[in-house]
Design a protein around this motif. Sequence first.
Motif, PDB file in Angstrom:
ATOM      1  N   ILE A  22       0.419  -3.126   0.856  1.00  0.00           N
ATOM      2  CA  ILE A  22       1.517  -4.104   0.803  1.00  0.00           C
ATOM      3  C   ILE A  22       1.875  -4.334  -0.660  1.00  0.00           C
ATOM      4  O   ILE A  22       1.000  -4.499  -1.501  1.00  0.00           O
ATOM      5  CB  ILE A  22       1.092  -5.429   1.466  1.00  0.00           C
ATOM      6  N   ILE A  23       3.179  -4.341  -0.937  1.00  0.00           N
ATOM      7  CA  ILE A  23       3.618  -4.541  -2.318  1.00  0.00           C
ATOM      8  C   ILE A  23       4.622  -5.678  -2.390  1.00  0.00           C
ATOM      9  O   ILE A  23       5.319  -5.985  -1.417  1.00  0.00           O
ATOM     10  CB  ILE A  23       4.229  -3.244  -2.917  1.00  0.00           C
ATOM     11  N   ASP A  24       4.629  -6.339  -3.565  1.00  0.00           N
ATOM     12  CA  ASP A  24       5.720  -7.277  -3.824  1.00  0.00           C
ATOM     13  C   ASP A  24       6.568  -6.668  -4.937  1.00  0.00           C
ATOM     14  O   ASP A  24       6.459  -5.471  -5.243  1.00  0.00           O
ATOM     15  CB  ASP A  24       5.169  -8.660  -4.187  1.00  0.00           C
ATOM     16  N   SER A  25       7.400  -7.449  -5.568  1.00  0.00           N
ATOM     17  CA  SER A  25       8.352  -6.875  -6.530  1.00  0.00           C
ATOM     18  C   SER A  25       7.675  -6.287  -7.759  1.00  0.00           C
ATOM     19  O   SER A  25       8.281  -5.488  -8.473  1.00  0.00           O
ATOM     20  CB  SER A  25       9.350  -7.944  -6.968  1.00  0.00           C
ATOM     21  N   ASP A  26       6.392  -6.634  -8.001  1.00  0.00           N
ATOM     22  CA  ASP A  26       5.743  -6.161  -9.220  1.00  0.00           C
ATOM     23  C   ASP A  26       4.490  -5.328  -8.980  1.00  0.00           C
ATOM     24  O   ASP A  26       4.196  -4.403  -9.734  1.00  0.00           O
ATOM     25  CB  ASP A  26       5.363  -7.355 -10.120  1.00  0.00           C
ATOM     26  N   GLU A  27       3.727  -5.648  -7.933  1.00  0.00           N
ATOM     27  CA  GLU A  27       2.425  -5.003  -7.831  1.00  0.00           C
ATOM     28  C   GLU A  27       2.000  -4.768  -6.394  1.00  0.00           C
ATOM     29  O   GLU A  27       2.594  -5.308  -5.453  1.00  0.00           O
ATOM     30  CB  GLU A  27       1.362  -5.861  -8.523  1.00  0.00           C
ATOM     31  N   ILE A  28       0.973  -3.942  -6.265  1.00  0.00           N
ATOM     32  CA  ILE A  28       0.346  -3.729  -4.962  1.00  0.00           C
ATOM     33  C   ILE A  28      -0.626  -4.885  -4.742  1.00  0.00           C
ATOM     34  O   ILE A  28      -1.549  -5.082  -5.527  1.00  0.00           O
ATOM     35  CB  ILE A  28      -0.403  -2.379  -4.922  1.00  0.00           C
ATOM     36  N   ILE A  29      -0.409  -5.659  -3.663  1.00  0.00           N
ATOM     37  CA  ILE A  29      -1.230  -6.847  -3.451  1.00  0.00           C
ATOM     38  C   ILE A  29      -2.310  -6.635  -2.413  1.00  0.00           C
ATOM     39  O   ILE A  29      -3.191  -7.466  -2.254  1.00  0.00           O
ATOM     40  CB  ILE A  29      -0.366  -8.058  -3.057  1.00  0.00           C
ATOM     41  N   PHE A  30      -2.264  -5.510  -1.669  1.00  0.00           N
ATOM     42  CA  PHE A  30      -3.306  -5.239  -0.677  1.00  0.00           C
ATOM     43  C   PHE A  30      -3.368  -3.750  -0.380  1.00  0.00           C
ATOM     44  O   PHE A  30      -2.344  -3.088  -0.265  1.00  0.00           O
ATOM     45  CB  PHE A  30      -3.029  -6.012   0.624  1.00  0.00           C
ATOM     46  N   ARG A  31      -4.589  -3.205  -0.295  1.00  0.00           N
ATOM     47  CA  ARG A  31      -4.824  -1.825   0.144  1.00  0.00           C
ATOM     48  C   ARG A  31      -5.860  -1.883   1.253  1.00  0.00           C
ATOM     49  O   ARG A  31      -6.880  -2.550   1.096  1.00  0.00           O
ATOM     50  CB  ARG A  31      -5.374  -0.962  -0.997  1.00  0.00           C
ATOM     51  N   ASN A  32      -5.623  -1.170   2.337  1.00  0.00           N
ATOM     52  CA  ASN A  32      -6.660  -1.194   3.378  1.00  0.00           C
ATOM     53  C   ASN A  32      -7.760  -0.200   3.048  1.00  0.00           C
ATOM     54  O   ASN A  32      -7.679   0.577   2.088  1.00  0.00           O
ATOM     55  CB  ASN A  32      -6.065  -0.965   4.771  1.00  0.00           C
ATOM     56  N   ARG A  33      -8.841  -0.250   3.850  1.00  0.00           N
ATOM     57  CA  ARG A  33     -10.019   0.567   3.586  1.00  0.00           C
ATOM     58  C   ARG A  33      -9.688   2.069   3.555  1.00  0.00           C
ATOM     59  O   ARG A  33     -10.244   2.831   2.780  1.00  0.00           O
ATOM     60  CB  ARG A  33     -11.102   0.273   4.635  1.00  0.00           C
ATOM     61  N   TYR A  34      -8.769   2.500   4.429  1.00  0.00           N
ATOM     62  CA  TYR A  34      -8.413   3.925   4.501  1.00  0.00           C
ATOM     63  C   TYR A  34      -7.873   4.413   3.152  1.00  0.00           C
ATOM     64  O   TYR A  34      -8.217   5.491   2.677  1.00  0.00           O
ATOM     65  CB  TYR A  34      -7.373   4.138   5.611  1.00  0.00           C
ATOM     66  N   VAL A  35      -7.039   3.582   2.508  1.00  0.00           N
ATOM     67  CA  VAL A  35      -6.472   3.959   1.198  1.00  0.00           C
ATOM     68  C   VAL A  35      -7.592   4.050   0.160  1.00  0.00           C
ATOM     69  O   VAL A  35      -7.674   5.020  -0.603  1.00  0.00           O
ATOM     70  CB  VAL A  35      -5.412   2.928   0.755  1.00  0.00           C
ATOM     71  N   TRP A  46       2.837  -0.807  -9.082  1.00  0.00           N
ATOM     72  CA  TRP A  46       3.327   0.420  -8.425  1.00  0.00           C
ATOM     73  C   TRP A  46       4.382   1.130  -9.263  1.00  0.00           C
ATOM     74  O   TRP A  46       4.621   2.329  -9.113  1.00  0.00           O
ATOM     75  CB  TRP A  46       3.875   0.083  -7.029  1.00  0.00           C
ATOM     76  N   ARG A  47       5.035   0.405 -10.183  1.00  0.00           N
ATOM     77  CA  ARG A  47       6.094   1.011 -10.997  1.00  0.00           C
ATOM     78  C   ARG A  47       5.547   2.076 -11.949  1.00  0.00           C
ATOM     79  O   ARG A  47       6.274   2.973 -12.369  1.00  0.00           O
ATOM     80  CB  ARG A  47       6.818  -0.081 -11.802  1.00  0.00           C
ATOM     81  N   THR A  48       4.244   1.956 -12.299  1.00  0.00           N
ATOM     82  CA  THR A  48       3.672   2.974 -13.182  1.00  0.00           C
ATOM     83  C   THR A  48       3.332   4.246 -12.428  1.00  0.00           C
ATOM     84  O   THR A  48       3.132   5.296 -13.023  1.00  0.00           O
ATOM     85  CB  THR A  48       2.401   2.423 -13.855  1.00  0.00           C
ATOM     86  N   THR A  49       3.223   4.150 -11.089  1.00  0.00           N
ATOM     87  CA  THR A  49       2.868   5.315 -10.265  1.00  0.00           C
ATOM     88  C   THR A  49       4.109   5.974  -9.670  1.00  0.00           C
ATOM     89  O   THR A  49       4.261   7.203  -9.693  1.00  0.00           O
ATOM     90  CB  THR A  49       1.918   4.871  -9.132  1.00  0.00           C
ATOM     91  N   ILE A  50       5.003   5.159  -9.106  1.00  0.00           N
ATOM     92  CA  ILE A  50       6.213   5.685  -8.446  1.00  0.00           C
ATOM     93  C   ILE A  50       7.356   5.643  -9.458  1.00  0.00           C
ATOM     94  O   ILE A  50       7.863   4.571  -9.814  1.00  0.00           O
ATOM     95  CB  ILE A  50       6.551   4.857  -7.198  1.00  0.00           C
ATOM     96  N   PHE A 102       7.901  -9.063   1.099  1.00  0.00           N
ATOM     97  CA  PHE A 102       6.726  -8.222   0.966  1.00  0.00           C
ATOM     98  C   PHE A 102       6.916  -6.976   1.819  1.00  0.00           C
ATOM     99  O   PHE A 102       7.271  -7.062   2.996  1.00  0.00           O
ATOM    100  CB  PHE A 102       5.466  -8.971   1.406  1.00  0.00           C
ATOM    101  N   LEU A 103       6.688  -5.816   1.191  1.00  0.00           N
ATOM    102  CA  LEU A 103       6.947  -4.535   1.844  1.00  0.00           C
ATOM    103  C   LEU A 103       5.639  -3.903   2.287  1.00  0.00           C
ATOM    104  O   LEU A 103       4.722  -3.707   1.488  1.00  0.00           O
ATOM    105  CB  LEU A 103       7.664  -3.582   0.872  1.00  0.00           C
ATOM    106  N   ILE A 104       5.565  -3.608   3.622  1.00  0.00           N
ATOM    107  CA  ILE A 104       4.394  -2.915   4.170  1.00  0.00           C
ATOM    108  C   ILE A 104       4.670  -1.421   4.138  1.00  0.00           C
ATOM    109  O   ILE A 104       5.683  -0.945   4.647  1.00  0.00           O
ATOM    110  CB  ILE A 104       4.122  -3.354   5.618  1.00  0.00           C
TER     111      ILE A 104
END
Length: 643
Positions: A22-35, A46-50, A102-104
């Motif tokens: 899950i991301i907001d306008s600036d950062e990734i705020i949650f990653r599940n265990r699979y990630v 996320w802006r530094t990666t994408i 918030f974007l899933i």
Amino acid sequence: MVQFNKFDISDVFNEFDFPLFIIDSDEIIFRNRYVNENFQEIPDSWRTTITDGGIVSAFENFFQTGNAPDSLDLEEIANKSLKKEGFEWRFAKLPSDYASHFLIVTGHELRCNSEKKEKLLQPKNEILQSEEKYRTLVEESTEIIYSVSDTLMVFYISPNVKQFLGYDADEFIGTSVLAYLNPADLDVFYSMVGEISDFLKENQYLEFRVKHKNGQYRVFSSHGRMVHEKEVDKRFYTGIARDITLLKQTQRELLKAKEKAEEASQIKSQFLSIMSHEIKTPMHAVIGLVYLLMEENPRLDQLENLKSLRFSAENLMGLINEHLDFSKIEAGKIELERAPVGLRDLIEQIVHSHSYKAKDKGLNLLTEIGDNVPAVVIGDSVRLSQILNNLLSNAIKFTERGFVRVVVKVISCSQENYIINFKVEDTGIGIPSDKLNDIFEAFTQAASDTTRKYGGTGLGLTIVKNLVRLYGSEINVTSTLDKGTIFDFTLTLVGMDSYNNEPNSQVEVGRASLHDAKVLLAEDNLVNQILIKKFFKLWRVGKLVVASNGQEAIDEFQNDDFDLVLLDIQMPVLDGFAVAKFIRASMDPGKVQTPILMLSATSYPEIKTELELNRINGFVGKPFDPDLLYSKLIEQLNSKDGN
């Protein structure tokens, strides 16, 4: 938004077998265990990666309008096998009433290109279903999710608030948080706000009481943080609140239980002190009177009876002491004293004190003390004597023929530290191998008929084990039935070059008798008064004044001059320490330094601190050794004469 990690829904997300973040306008705020387990580390920003312009533009559009982009290929996100392809990435809006969006982001593995195309054409109702699922998870969380403005107005609260506080979410939204706080908490809140300029930003964890719709108050803990909404240029404190009312109630009950346990321990200590005094005081009289009768040249038949009486009284006293010591050990009331001990002399004295019993049974009582055993060590002579006396007494008791031997030797030494092994060996009845551990348990003996045949409480070895442990060591036992037993333990002791182990050896140089002494005795027990009077008469003490309580003792002290004051501790009206404090506070320079001896059934280590605080010159335990009391009297009177 790091608080997503604390939602119960995170546990659900972690169970998915596909990547989700899950991301907001600036950062990734949650990653599940699979990630976390299957993908290369993705930075929080996320802006530094994408960096793909089209994807960034689609994301920017979502954070402005809330419209989720269509499926995209995120080549920058690689799994741990370094394959950048093989996943279709879908996007959905996390349902919420927050001002922020918030974007899933979810990844779905593709088996082939045709599969990929097919999945890209799936109807958007799947996304709608996902949105509904996430909304349900948020709303059914066991914690209340909320967002308040920086003026503490409720902007959003999850519907499950009803099950905790009885209000519908609509009743809460648009009202002030302060309207629901307990008045006492409100006062604390206002005082803290006055001290901290940006209170909500500085306090991510809060604990407060909130009014239920039924009028009762529930205790909540809250975790959250300030979120700045750039689009509307507003700040919101967003977080979760958990009902901890039951937890707080449990903590209060535990605190109450702890206080009760401490109170019970204090009562037990007081009971032991009283019992020590009440039991030992009459025993002191019995033993003392027997001693006096034996000094009056009785007939031979009377002497035998008196010896039997003394033996029985001393045996009973030993049993009483064992029970009291065991209770003190259980209550953690015994501490080791650190004082010079004439070790070699102490061992010889202990062995000598048991020589009569050994001789009566026809046993050889042997002592072997190594040449390099230091003459003087720092330790607790009372407890060390107790250990060796218990072991020697048992060895003689359970040995019918042969010998009992005490062996003391130095295992090693470095500078002043000596590692010394103590061993008590006998040729007695022995202990069955399956009972070697049981004998150290309280009230336990090796066989059921042992108590009937040999007597004892089964506490001696329990006390020995605990006293040895106070020294940081363990006691060991080896035994063979009908051949004998060996107990041994090793202590680390600090040696000294020299020490006068006989402080009273020269005390009679200055004063050979008590003929001119004037002594004040404070003792409430009539039998003990009679006993001490008889001893003082035997010693030809010049004058003895007796007071039956602490106040009488103070009155007598004010009305006359005394060479020495002999005090019991537990007395009516005022105790011995109160009398000692009065004496030491005297304004008369001729009286303030009057020597004070404390005569009590309470053990010395228990009252050592109070004795020192009240500047008491000496202590004699009940039942007292007449020779010891006499030497203490002479010593203190000589000290006074010297001054």
